[in-house]
Structure formats: structure tokens, C-alpha cells
Design an enzyme around this catalytic site. Sequence first.
Site, PDB file in Angstrom:
ATOM      1  CG  HIS A  56      -2.448  -1.137   8.366  1.00  9.57           C
ATOM      2  ND1 HIS A  56      -3.169  -1.186   9.524  1.00  9.57           N
ATOM      3  CD2 HIS A  56      -2.778   0.045   7.777  1.00  9.57           C
ATOM      4  CE1 HIS A  56      -3.908  -0.088   9.646  1.00  9.57           C
ATOM      5  NE2 HIS A  56      -3.686   0.662   8.594  1.00  9.57           N
ATOM      6  CD  GLU A  58       0.028  -5.949  11.177  1.00  8.21           C
ATOM      7  OE1 GLU A  58       0.036  -5.878  12.408  1.00  8.21           O
ATOM      8  OE2 GLU A  58      -0.106  -4.937  10.433  1.00  8.21           O
ATOM      9  CB  SER A  81      -0.664  -4.893  19.220  1.00  6.23           C
ATOM     10  OG  SER A  81      -1.768  -5.727  19.430  1.00  6.23           O
ATOM     11  CB  CYS A  83      -5.185  -2.075  13.375  1.00  4.83           C
ATOM     12  SG  CYS A  83      -5.320  -2.619  11.646  1.00  4.83           S
ATOM     13  CB  CYS A  86      -3.822  -6.270  10.678  1.00  6.02           C
ATOM     14  SG  CYS A  86      -3.248  -4.978   9.539  1.00  6.02           S
TER      15      CYS A  86
END
Length: 150
Positions: A56, A58, A81, A83, A86
Amino acid sequence: MGLSVTDQSFLRMAYDEAKAGYDEGGCPIGSVLAEGERLISRGRNQRVQGGDPIAHGEMDALRKAGRQKSYRKMTLYTSLSPCMMCTGTIIQFGIPRVIVGENRNFGGNEALLRERGVEVIIAEDPECVALMARFIAEKPELWNEDIAEL
């Protein structure tokens, strides 16, 4: 709450990473890790490009940051935002501050982060909102795969 010039700059970098991911055929989620005005790393969702289910945005930025002795003075900027995965990483590493580009297309785990003492600021950035909405409309199956929905 308005963002500082530094926050705006790093959030724009996160958006640029998201746009690059979109242009590569991936999920448009970008992230930046910074300490004050110093850029530590930047990354983007690489699930499609690298065939890595946990890459992902992040996670990519954190991986690129390498080992850090402490994250206690850092801010994570993310175009969308975070998940649950993360969010857990943010909590695990003790990152005290997260700036979120948008949470309209995907409401992540802001409440959990706040419960754990993380300062969370939602920027409601129109470009972040528009890019993610476009992606979801164009590739709903890929989006559902990214968020583990059938």
C-alpha cells in the site's frame, strides 16, 4: 483546521505519488513520511505494479524510509485514509501525526488512530477526492481487490 505550508507541500507530494501510481495502472494512493520540513521518503501503492498484496502507499513510503531509530517526531501524509493494515503500522511505529488527503471515497480508521493518541487531520483535498473517485469508477474490480471486498 488549515494546513501549514509545509503540510500542503508534503500532501501535494503524496498526491503526485498517487497520480503516478494511477498513470502506471495501479491504485492511486500516495504517501510521504517527513520529520518537520525534512522529507524522509515517499511512496505509492505498488500492489499492481509489483504484485505485492501489502504494498500500500503508506507501506511503500515506510519501506523506502529504511530503518529509523524513532518515528516520534514524524508525520505521515497519505492521499487516502489509511486501511486497517496501514493504521496498525502507524500505531506500531508510534507515528504521532497523520495528514489524510481525503476520506470521502474510503473512510479508514481515523477513530482508531485518534483513540491511540495519533493526531489525524483530514484535508478534504479536492484533487485527492477526484482522482480516487475517477479510479473507483473506472476500475471497481481493482479497487475492491485493494480493499479486500468481493
